[in-house]
Design a protein around this motif. Structure first.
Motif, short mmCIF file in Angstrom:
data_model
loop_
_atom_site.label_atom_id
_atom_site.label_comp_id
_atom_site.label_asym_id
_atom_site.label_seq_id
_atom_site.Cartn_x
_atom_site.Cartn_y
_atom_site.Cartn_z
N GLY A 82 0.78 -1.23 0.00
CA GLY A 82 0.00 0.00 0.00
C GLY A 82 0.81 1.28 0.00
O GLY A 82 0.25 2.37 0.07
N ARG A 83 2.13 1.19 -0.10
CA ARG A 83 3.00 2.37 -0.06
C ARG A 83 3.71 2.52 -1.41
O ARG A 83 4.27 1.57 -1.94
CB ARG A 83 4.02 2.22 1.07
N SER A 84 3.67 3.74 -1.96
CA SER A 84 4.25 3.98 -3.28
C SER A 84 5.77 3.88 -3.24
O SER A 84 6.40 4.09 -2.20
CB SER A 84 3.82 5.35 -3.82
N ILE A 85 6.34 3.56 -4.40
CA ILE A 85 7.78 3.28 -4.50
C ILE A 85 8.39 4.08 -5.64
O ILE A 85 7.80 4.20 -6.72
CB ILE A 85 8.02 1.78 -4.77
N ASP A 86 9.57 4.63 -5.39
CA ASP A 86 10.38 5.13 -6.50
C ASP A 86 11.82 4.70 -6.27
O ASP A 86 12.14 4.04 -5.27
CB ASP A 86 10.23 6.64 -6.70
N TYR A 87 12.69 5.07 -7.22
CA TYR A 87 14.07 4.59 -7.19
C TYR A 87 15.01 5.77 -7.42
O TYR A 87 14.83 6.53 -8.36
CB TYR A 87 14.30 3.53 -8.28
N ARG A 88 15.97 5.91 -6.54
CA ARG A 88 16.97 6.97 -6.71
C ARG A 88 18.29 6.33 -7.11
O ARG A 88 18.82 5.47 -6.40
CB ARG A 88 17.14 7.78 -5.43
N LEU A 89 18.81 6.75 -8.27
CA LEU A 89 20.06 6.21 -8.79
C LEU A 89 21.11 7.32 -8.85
O LEU A 89 20.83 8.43 -9.35
CB LEU A 89 19.85 5.62 -10.19
N LEU A 90 22.29 7.02 -8.35
CA LEU A 90 23.40 7.97 -8.38
C LEU A 90 24.25 7.69 -9.60
O LEU A 90 24.78 6.58 -9.76
CB LEU A 90 24.24 7.86 -7.11
N CYS A 91 24.39 8.69 -10.46
CA CYS A 91 25.14 8.54 -11.71
C CYS A 91 26.35 9.46 -11.70
O CYS A 91 26.25 10.63 -11.30
CB CYS A 91 24.26 8.88 -12.91
N ILE A 92 27.49 8.94 -12.14
CA ILE A 92 28.74 9.70 -12.16
C ILE A 92 29.44 9.44 -13.49
O ILE A 92 29.42 8.33 -14.02
CB ILE A 92 29.66 9.30 -10.99
N LYS A 93 30.07 10.48 -14.03
CA LYS A 93 30.82 10.34 -15.27
C LYS A 93 32.11 9.56 -15.04
O LYS A 93 32.73 9.65 -13.98
CB LYS A 93 31.20 11.72 -15.82
N ASP A 94 32.53 8.84 -16.08
CA ASP A 94 33.82 8.18 -16.00
C ASP A 94 34.84 8.92 -16.85
O ASP A 94 34.58 10.02 -17.34
CB ASP A 94 33.71 6.70 -16.40
N GLN A 95 36.00 8.32 -17.03
CA GLN A 95 37.10 9.00 -17.71
C GLN A 95 36.94 9.03 -19.23
O GLN A 95 37.80 9.56 -19.93
CB GLN A 95 38.42 8.34 -17.32
N THR A 96 35.83 8.47 -19.73
CA THR A 96 35.51 8.62 -21.15
C THR A 96 34.35 9.58 -21.35
O THR A 96 33.80 9.68 -22.44
CB THR A 96 35.15 7.25 -21.77
N GLU A 97 33.96 10.27 -20.27
CA GLU A 97 32.83 11.21 -20.25
C GLU A 97 31.49 10.49 -20.37
O GLU A 97 30.47 11.11 -20.66
CB GLU A 97 32.96 12.26 -21.36
N ALA A 98 31.47 9.17 -20.16
CA ALA A 98 30.22 8.42 -20.18
C ALA A 98 29.61 8.39 -18.78
O ALA A 98 30.33 8.35 -17.78
CB ALA A 98 30.46 6.99 -20.67
N TRP A 99 28.28 8.40 -18.72
CA TRP A 99 27.58 8.36 -17.44
C TRP A 99 27.33 6.90 -17.03
O TRP A 99 26.95 6.07 -17.86
CB TRP A 99 26.24 9.09 -17.54
N ASN A 100 27.55 6.62 -15.74
CA ASN A 100 27.34 5.27 -15.21
C ASN A 100 26.59 5.34 -13.89
O ASN A 100 26.80 6.27 -13.09
CB ASN A 100 28.68 4.57 -14.97
N VAL A 101 25.72 4.37 -13.66
CA VAL A 101 25.07 4.24 -12.36
C VAL A 101 26.05 3.55 -11.41
O VAL A 101 26.49 2.44 -11.68
CB VAL A 101 23.76 3.43 -12.46
N VAL A 102 26.39 4.21 -10.32
CA VAL A 102 27.36 3.63 -9.38
C VAL A 102 26.69 3.09 -8.12
O VAL A 102 27.28 2.29 -7.39
CB VAL A 102 28.46 4.65 -9.00
N SER A 103 25.47 3.53 -7.85
CA SER A 103 24.73 3.00 -6.71
C SER A 103 23.27 3.44 -6.83
O SER A 103 22.93 4.29 -7.64
CB SER A 103 25.32 3.48 -5.37
N GLY A 104 22.42 2.84 -6.03
CA GLY A 104 21.01 3.20 -6.08
C GLY A 104 20.25 2.58 -4.93
O GLY A 104 20.74 1.68 -4.24
N VAL A 105 19.03 3.06 -4.73
CA VAL A 105 18.22 2.56 -3.64
C VAL A 105 16.74 2.72 -4.01
O VAL A 105 16.37 3.65 -4.73
CB VAL A 105 18.54 3.33 -2.33
N ALA A 106 15.93 1.78 -3.56
CA ALA A 106 14.48 1.92 -3.68
C ALA A 106 13.97 2.66 -2.46
O ALA A 106 14.40 2.40 -1.34
CB ALA A 106 13.82 0.55 -3.78
N ARG A 107 13.06 3.62 -2.69
CA ARG A 107 12.50 4.40 -1.58
C ARG A 107 11.00 4.09 -1.47
O ARG A 107 10.26 4.24 -2.44
CB ARG A 107 12.72 5.89 -1.80
#
Length: 461
Positions: free
Chosen positions: A314-339
């Motif tokens: 009965g409780r709504s859910i979303d997801y927070r993902l932490l994204c950081i650039k790497d040394q090729t300027e590409a974005w990557n998800v490095v961690s995350g959590v369901a809230r």
């Protein structure tokens, strides 16, 4: 040609006090870098440069050198300092130096705040990589140096006066503080010295949603959103949707959000107030706007279609993902959590009573096994695509973004919002060891410092 190595700064090596430009180096360094006795070289530390005369000291072994003859403090682990010699330029690059801009704190005590453990991790990672590190407030920048704190495994945080950094990470958490004239002036001073500043400003919700809505591949995943500039904007959105979410464009932690529902010729409005929710009923959209317009006088809002998100117990859910650039300027998800939102809450923010769980654990409860894996991949793809698009269409350099996503009751993924100064308490990373996000940020800072974009800028003397 250039050659890199780790130097060992030895405080016990005497300096020639009458010859302030002498720098003692070991025979091993002389051989590796082809530096002759009494040869002049330029030492660059951060954005500072000085011409010195090298003195080969036969009593020094390995990669040991004396402290460079400079008037400011050094912010390195003295036993492991990443350095590079550029033979054609006769220049020794010591560092780079990575710094973090932190909110104001009292006098000379290092701030006791929620991000302090994370900043300590950044310091430890930097030191292990041979990179200089310190933290500072904008008020402590002068025209020639920066007063701040560096880290010592033995003594903890130590005050010092340091050269301008090669790279600086903006961790100011208040939009109001960041916009102040003197803060912006100090940012410009940093940039004028050649410092690369990343995550240098907040981006409001209206701008982010407009950017993503205009990207064809992301349009299906972005809720219909419109800035509320007048009553017609609100009325038009109410004609399209039975339920709306109204958000302040500069809001944070779920504050100031309204849920508006059309019910039997009336509007039912839910608004979070302190630790509870207040409910109001308005007989018409005009009467609601009259009450709501008082808020618009001092705060800009967006109206967004309300999404019926998946729920767990009965409780709504979303997801927070932490994204950081790497040394090729590409974005990557490095961690995350369901809230998981608090009971009857219209937001899932942890500060509003939400709780966090592992994303995989939540997806496994909501989807069949094969669909759960696909849902996980969708979250990663949508998060990185959102970061790439935001980064491409905004000014400045961004290396870190927190992306909030969710699935509706039909399993369709949605973008909720992006955070340019994501909390360091919300990503499920353990603080018992160095968090992956700390390592990735330091690696990206080193990349920025070493990249040709910034290496070509002249340092001050």
């Amino acid at each position: 040609m250039e050659r890199s190595m780790f130097l060992h700064f030895d405080k016990s090596v005497p300096q020639n006090t009458d010859l302030e430009t002498y720098w003692r180096i070991s025979p091993a360094i002389s051989k590796a870098w082809h530096i002759e006795n009494e040869q002049t070289v330029t030492i660059t530390i951060g954005r500072f440069s000085k011409i010195v005369t090298c003195f080969i000291d036969s009593q020094l072994t390995g990669n040991v050198v004396s402290y460079p003859p400079v008037s400011f403090d050094l912010c390195f682990n003295p036993t492991k300092v990443l350095s590079c010699y550029f033979h054609e330029q006769k220049r020794v690059q010591i560092g780079p130096i990575f710094s973090v801009i932190v909110p104001s704190f009292y006098e000379r005590e290092f701030p006791v705040q929620r991000t302090a453990p994370f900043i300590e991790e950044l310091a430890q990672v930097s030191m292990k990589m041979g990179i200089g590190f310190y933290v500072f407030q904008t008020k402590d920048i002068s025209t020639e140096s920066v007063h701040g704190f560096t880290w010592s495994d033995e003594h903890g945080w130590i005050q010092g006066t340091f050269p301008f950094p090669d790279v600086s990470y903006n961790r100011l958490t208040s939009r109001k503080s960041e916009r102040k004239r003197h803060v912006q002036k100090q940012f410009q001073l940093l940039k004028s010295k050649g410092t690369c500043l990343f995550n240098d400003s907040f981006i409001n919700k209206s701008t982010i949603n407009e950017i993503l809505q205009n990207e064809d591949c992301l349009t299906p995943y972005v809720p219909d959103t419109r800035p509320i500039k007048n009553e017609e904007d609100l009325y038009d959105m109410l004609s399209k949707y039975d339920e709306l979410i109204l958000k302040p464009i500069d809001g944070h932690e779920g504050k100031g959000i309204f849920l508006v529902r059309k019910r039997e010729n009336a509007l039912h409005v839910t608004y979070p107030s302190h630790s509870q929710y207040d409910n109001y009923t308005f007989s018409s959209k005009q009467s609601f706007f009259k009450a709501f317009s008082n808020r618009l006088n001092y705060q800009s809002y967006i109206a967004q279609q309300h999404l019926h998100l998946q729920r767990l117990d009965g409780r709504s859910i979303d997801y927070r993902l932490l994204c950081i650039k790497d040394q090729t300027e590409a974005w990557n998800v490095v961690s995350g959590v369901a809230r998981i939102a608090n009971w009857n809450s219209i937001v899932s923010n942890l500060s509003k009573g939400g709780e966090k769980q592992r994303i995989k654990d939540v997806l496994d409860q909501l989807f069949p096994e094969y669909e759960a894996k696909h849902a996980g991949r969708m979250l990663i793809e949508l998060a990185t695509a959102s970061c790439k698009t935001i980064d491409a269409y905004t000014r400045g350099t961004y290396a870190e973004l927190g992306i909030d996503l969710a699935f509706d009751v039909n399993g369709h993924p949605w973008f909720i919002e992006a955070n340019t100064k994501p909390s360091k308490q919300s990503f499920g990373e353990t603080e018992a060891t160095i968090r992956p996000s700390a390592r990735h940020l330091v690696q990206y800072a080193r990349f920025l410092a070493m990249s040709s974009t910034f290496a070509g800028q002249e340092a001050y003397q």
